[in-house]
Design an enzyme around this catalytic site. Structure first.
Site, PDB file in Angstrom:
ATOM      1  N   ARG A  56       0.821  -1.225   0.000  1.00 32.31           N
ATOM      2  CA  ARG A  56       0.000   0.000   0.000  1.00 32.31           C
ATOM      3  C   ARG A  56       0.855   1.276   0.000  1.00 32.31           C
ATOM      4  O   ARG A  56       0.577   2.226  -0.738  1.00 32.31           O
ATOM      5  CB  ARG A  56      -0.916  -0.002   1.237  1.00 32.31           C
ATOM      6  CG  ARG A  56      -1.897   1.146   1.312  1.00 32.31           C
ATOM      7  CD  ARG A  56      -3.022   1.052   0.322  1.00 32.31           C
ATOM      8  NE  ARG A  56      -2.840   1.910  -0.825  1.00 32.31           N
ATOM      9  CZ  ARG A  56      -3.246   1.611  -2.050  1.00 32.31           C
ATOM     10  NH1 ARG A  56      -3.867   0.466  -2.301  1.00 32.31           N
ATOM     11  NH2 ARG A  56      -3.013   2.428  -3.046  1.00 32.31           N
ATOM     12  N   LYS A  94       2.809  25.337  -2.866  1.00 35.06           N
ATOM     13  CA  LYS A  94       1.541  24.707  -2.452  1.00 35.06           C
ATOM     14  C   LYS A  94       1.634  23.191  -2.575  1.00 35.06           C
ATOM     15  O   LYS A  94       0.836  22.552  -3.262  1.00 35.06           O
ATOM     16  CB  LYS A  94       0.392  25.251  -3.308  1.00 35.06           C
ATOM     17  CG  LYS A  94       0.167  26.739  -3.102  1.00 35.06           C
ATOM     18  CD  LYS A  94      -0.936  27.301  -3.979  1.00 35.06           C
ATOM     19  CE  LYS A  94      -1.056  28.803  -3.758  1.00 35.06           C
ATOM     20  NZ  LYS A  94      -2.038  29.451  -4.668  1.00 35.06           N
ATOM     21  N   LYS A 148       6.678  39.338  -1.846  1.00 34.57           N
ATOM     22  CA  LYS A 148       5.261  39.253  -2.197  1.00 34.57           C
ATOM     23  C   LYS A 148       4.479  40.430  -1.627  1.00 34.57           C
ATOM     24  O   LYS A 148       5.026  41.259  -0.894  1.00 34.57           O
ATOM     25  CB  LYS A 148       4.692  37.923  -1.688  1.00 34.57           C
ATOM     26  CG  LYS A 148       5.505  36.718  -2.188  1.00 34.57           C
ATOM     27  CD  LYS A 148       4.833  35.409  -1.884  1.00 34.57           C
ATOM     28  CE  LYS A 148       3.657  35.167  -2.830  1.00 34.57           C
ATOM     29  NZ  LYS A 148       3.182  33.765  -2.704  1.00 34.57           N
ATOM     30  N   ASP A 156       1.052  39.295 -10.927  1.00 33.06           N
ATOM     31  CA  ASP A 156       0.033  38.646 -10.118  1.00 33.06           C
ATOM     32  C   ASP A 156      -1.365  38.862 -10.704  1.00 33.06           C
ATOM     33  O   ASP A 156      -1.847  39.991 -10.773  1.00 33.06           O
ATOM     34  CB  ASP A 156       0.085  39.207  -8.689  1.00 33.06           C
ATOM     35  CG  ASP A 156      -0.950  38.544  -7.800  1.00 33.06           C
ATOM     36  OD1 ASP A 156      -1.128  37.318  -7.910  1.00 33.06           O
ATOM     37  OD2 ASP A 156      -1.590  39.253  -7.000  1.00 33.06           O
TER      38      ASP A 156
END
Lengths: 285, 285, 285, 285, 285, 285
Positions: free
Chosen positions: F97, F132, F164, F217
């Site tokens: 798994r 992200k 930013k 942006d």
């Protein structure tokens, strides 16, 4: 060095240098390229950390072959080859700086130590280290001291009794006697009791209650000589405080058993050792 | 320093010094005793590691109060007090050596750096560090460089592109051009591309393909001066290799932008700072 | 115990018990419920691990208030309350079993030790521990020995010299003399040298080269008595091997200084201590 | 045991014993010496921890060859050899004590368990463990229980639902019914729901809401027998509380399915197993 | 979530994002500046991870105040404020991205889960998760499932028995019967036994030996319906394999008890949540 | 990927899945059984994480042989075999798994990336990632981006300068100019300076003080086109904010150099890859 004991600092050093990956090498060196290199001394000295260097390469890539030509504790002259390394070029390049950082510093400590040891040759004094070591490198530097011919003081606070001025201040009246009695009662019976004194009067007090070792703090050689006479073999005497390469012989000739030198570890310069490569780009000719 | 970044090395240093416990202190100092002490400089220098020192005490015992009187980057003269500490005497004594080991070494790095920085004052050159740092101390020493007025080169292999002689050897023909092109294509666009050259011809090659920074390896000042002229602002120039305190001014006057000095970290002597205590045994008078 | 030293085993114990969460408690106990409980002895004994118990609760939930009523080393009778605990019911329930596992075991070691110590009262023998401790619990069990009135042998292999039969076998001819000389030369000067002997002849050899401590392995009381006479204060004597609660007084009366008992740690039964709660469900009435 | 699961406790045990190095062995045993030894039982019992012992040696030195002669779960008589070990004498000596500490304790747990299992033979009761395990040793002791023929209760708080008296107290009115309903709703559907009861009335309540398992707390055999009748296969019944080797057969004969015994782990004495060496000093004859 | 259980992944996430320090913020934001911000939803959903978000800020800087306005499990609409944060601007900016990465993903899982839960409302089926979770996020995603109204399957391999096709293949003849018998004998009695079947014949075999839960692998609704009838309450039935949001209602209406959906965790899109700041530069006006 | 860099997340993933052991497999699969399996794609995509998958199996059991048939970055079609695995059946089943969880997710990221890369083919725009990423998976997802043909933005906060909106807000007047100057002065010279702007006026300001990279942006394509013209090669331009698969081509055609897409990592669906086994029970026929 036992491998379990060096794992943490080697991983930490690799982690802080490699970070998230050696981007220059990945970008410029073909995955198929192989490299072989030699660690060559550019100054005279004593080897230490050759096992740590081996561990650095093993952790970066198990396919790297590292071959020491000199053992820890052996002397080298400028131009001597200490070790060879070969394997995938990318891995060898990635490990290069960290391997040198260990080998140069530890050989630096061993080399400085060996100079102090030579300086006191013929006396009965041993050169010993202190706890003024580089954070994270305690065990490695303790080993380097031995490789340079020195002896070790306790490793840390849990494997030796050393009652210092600040402990004595904390006890107040009759501190030397009371501290030695307390220490002997509380500590494992396998440990000797060492106490720091600043005068011959304090030395007498310490001997009266059976101190095993007495640290003579910042005494001048003449006072040390008197201390040696007064003790007459009933305890070991350690000279400590401000001892330099220039003064160490005079201290040793007072007859003390041990001379501790903080400068062995707190200010040892790195020894210049280079790692020169030959790279096979793996391209067919 | 971000606290998460210094945790590992501080814990390692404490662990190797305290081991299974400070048996001398436990045996001789009453649990109720308190101590207050001052960190006093015995030489002139620049502070670094005052935050690390605070962290050492906090980890040993949250009840210890540590008060910095000077901030990282500030200068001190012999006799100046850098910080005070007070709290349970046992805890303060247990933390003493490790706190000094950090503060003395890091202030040593900041102090040496400040001397190089002063030596090049009035030129446009910045003094920068290398990756020849003490294993485990990379971040702390990088900060000490800044506290001393220097600038940082990349932290490690993952946050800067620096194509060195060994990378060039791994590429073979036309290595400078090809390596710069590869690096620019592969690395994040946020990184400049720096390449090491040993001749003016190589410098021209590097400029042709737009190297952002060129490291001039072991060039004499005259050649560096020619390099500065030839580049004429198209790239940053870093002088590197065997630069000493004696030669650094001459190098700076060639007009290079950056001078990297391995000795800032690989051989910086500790600065002598003492920690002197007053102990209150907690006994009623 | 220094908190840094117990962190690993406490976290490991909590991790293996709590796993991914206490699903029963979360499913059945309201988040707003509070609990207060008392640790009550169901048998007589000596407290150890009360600080570890405090740490267990602090790690599970800093909002839990744990109040020790007895200190490590104090005696208790059946029915005595050792400590109280109160706080969020979920957290207290989650921490319950691990807190008891530490407190019951460590108090068990302290209690057994205190019985041996009482049995030799009036003699000069100290009861000491061995390295036959529970994996992971070395430091805690060493502390429990002290709380029970015993003394500690070395903590581990790095803080004491003890030359045992297997070391002697590895040296061959003239092993006792040669091993003592080697050990003294190699080990830090702060450590005494202890050697294991099985006969009075070996004891003489050990004394001749100045052994500080001699371990008498599996000797009968009469031979031990002769050893004590022969040594006459020149070294410490440790009796070891198969000593039981029944035989310990006779061994002590031979005049040996130290009696080491593996059973203090390898087979100490837990002391029965219960944790009884009162729970306030937090529901308004 | 899965190797990932035992790594932490084995490293912790080695770290606390070896500390900064086995100074006695390094000082007295030549690096070239080799040793071979046998683990020999001095009492009868059941093996457990033979894999952990192997891991101890592998971590200390991969060059050590460890050969188990008996598997976990097999029985041995006094004098039987459980395993052999050979390799570098220094490494084998350094690992000796920790290897024995694991093997003796875990075999102790398996052996005690096997006695309880034999005592209930012919009944349908399984002997199961509790969470009263040694801190850090949970997984190893759970395995030892199986090697002794017992069965495991849940490993920790996250892999089983067991509503105990304190949970019931936290719920108040109608606690048994409400807690079982809550637990079934909140927990993964893969888990059964077990609840602790102290009377037959509570047993009825638990059965009414479909408890899968009911723990009979401190009931006398006669009441247990009635419980078994009343349940008539609708749930599993676990007897718990103060069950001794003397009483376990009577409990088993009541027809309960499971008998949990805290003493299997909280007070199991170590089994005496010795490690005897032959050392080859590596010197030419 | 128990704090001990989330520590590792939160530290890992911070470490990989912050690396050796947030150089942009340090270079541009004054140390004295403070910031206050709001977490605002840009889409509708269900909160999960609000506690993890709090932990992120606490680890970066204990001086940050984080105030949740919605609890895990509560619904939000676009424009709703989930939480506020305020404190030193540098610290808040450094923690921003990691805090959002946790909150957006975990709320994404909770939100998707809530849609499946609504889709089966009125049936008796529970929506449950699988082990197809994001590496390192198992516990957090399991909690998010619960916050979305789903139920949890076992956490991992050690807290539930699920015999799958590959286990059956490993047993060969008569695999279903033999595996169930083996599992029941070996596993803790607190666990139910679940087995995967692909046909009604296998279902019958499983019921014959008393499987507690049967997983119906990739069956069509009609076959599932027959399975439900055939079982008639003797076991829980879990539908599994390729169930989508489109098909889940039809599956639920067959009467199965549990529907496991891998997509809840392996492909849940993040929910858009923004963190908007107001910064006070700390300069006097 | 450098192995040191993936160790933490792989161990964490195994630890959370295996917990205290794979009880189903141990209970049902004979220890002697062996298994061989194939990783087969059920959809088209691009491989990533094949090395991580190898590491998962190696950590679970060094006896497992894992053979990749496709390398990271290679494309596959439905039905293609990516790798084979064989070894002890128990170990292979235990690792199944976790190995799939890594391979499916990372190949999912690579596959989505490759679609965006194809969408902008013929333009000069590179597709780049953001921060992200999934907590704990940063390095692995960054690699997956490269395998899909994308480029990496900075890894974290310490290896790139990106000023930013929130940084600008913290500076106040003249923020763009002042922040760029501050950043260039403080950061290592190896890093470019990138700043986020929302208008052409801000773009001009940034260019005036020599920004190396400008992030546009949330601009519409027409404004971006004007930005490209105005910059005319003096800086790199990064388009960012709300760019979808539908809009990415139009953005690329504006002439920007870089397009960052958060959805590459924050919402990439897993690729369906199955692991099918053949098991040999080890029984003689």
């Amino acid at each position: 060095m036992h491998q379990l004991g060096i794992e943490d600092i080697v991983r930490l050093a690799l982690s802080e240098d490699i970070g998230t990956g050696d981007i220059t090498t990945i970008a410029t060196v073909p995955e198929s390229a192989t490299a072989s290199g030699t660690f060559r001394a550019k100054a005279a000295g004593v080897v230490s950390g050759i096992d740590v260097t081996a561990r650095v390469f093993a952790l970066v890539d198990p396919e790297i072959a590292f071959e020491p030509l000199l053992a820890n504790g052996e002397k080298f002259e400028p131009g001597d080859v200490l070790a060879t390394v070969s394997g995938p070029a990318r891995s060898v390049l990635t490990a290069e700086r960290v391997s040198l950082n260990f080998l140069q510093r530890l050989s630096g400590v061993a080399t400085v130590t060996s100079r102090y040891v030579e300086a006191v040759q013929g006396t009965r004094a041993s050169i010993i280290d202190t706890r003024k070591t580089t954070p994270g490198m305690r065990l490695l530097e303790k080993a380097a001291i031995r490789h340079g011919g020195g002896h070790n003081h306790r490793v840390g606070l849990s494997d030796g009794i050393l009652i210092k001025d600040n402990h004595l201040a904390a006890i107040g009246d009759d501190a030397i006697r009371r501290s030695i009695v307390s220490a002997r009662a509380a500590a494992p019976h396998t440990l000797k009791v060492e106490v720091e004194v600043t005068s011959l009067e304090q030395l007498d007090e310490a001997l009266d209650v059976g101190a095993d070792i007495v640290l003579l703090d910042n005494m001048d050689p003449e006072t040390m000589r008197q201390a040696v006479e007064r003790v007459n073999g009933r305890a070991l005497l350690e000279a400590s405080g401000g001892i330099t390469f220039e003064s160490v012989r005079a201290v040793a000739e007072t007859g003390v058993n041990l001379i501790s030198v903080g400068a062995l570890t707190h200010s040892a310069p790195s020894i210049d050792i280079s790692l020169q490569f030959q790279i096979n780009t793996g391209a067919s000719s």
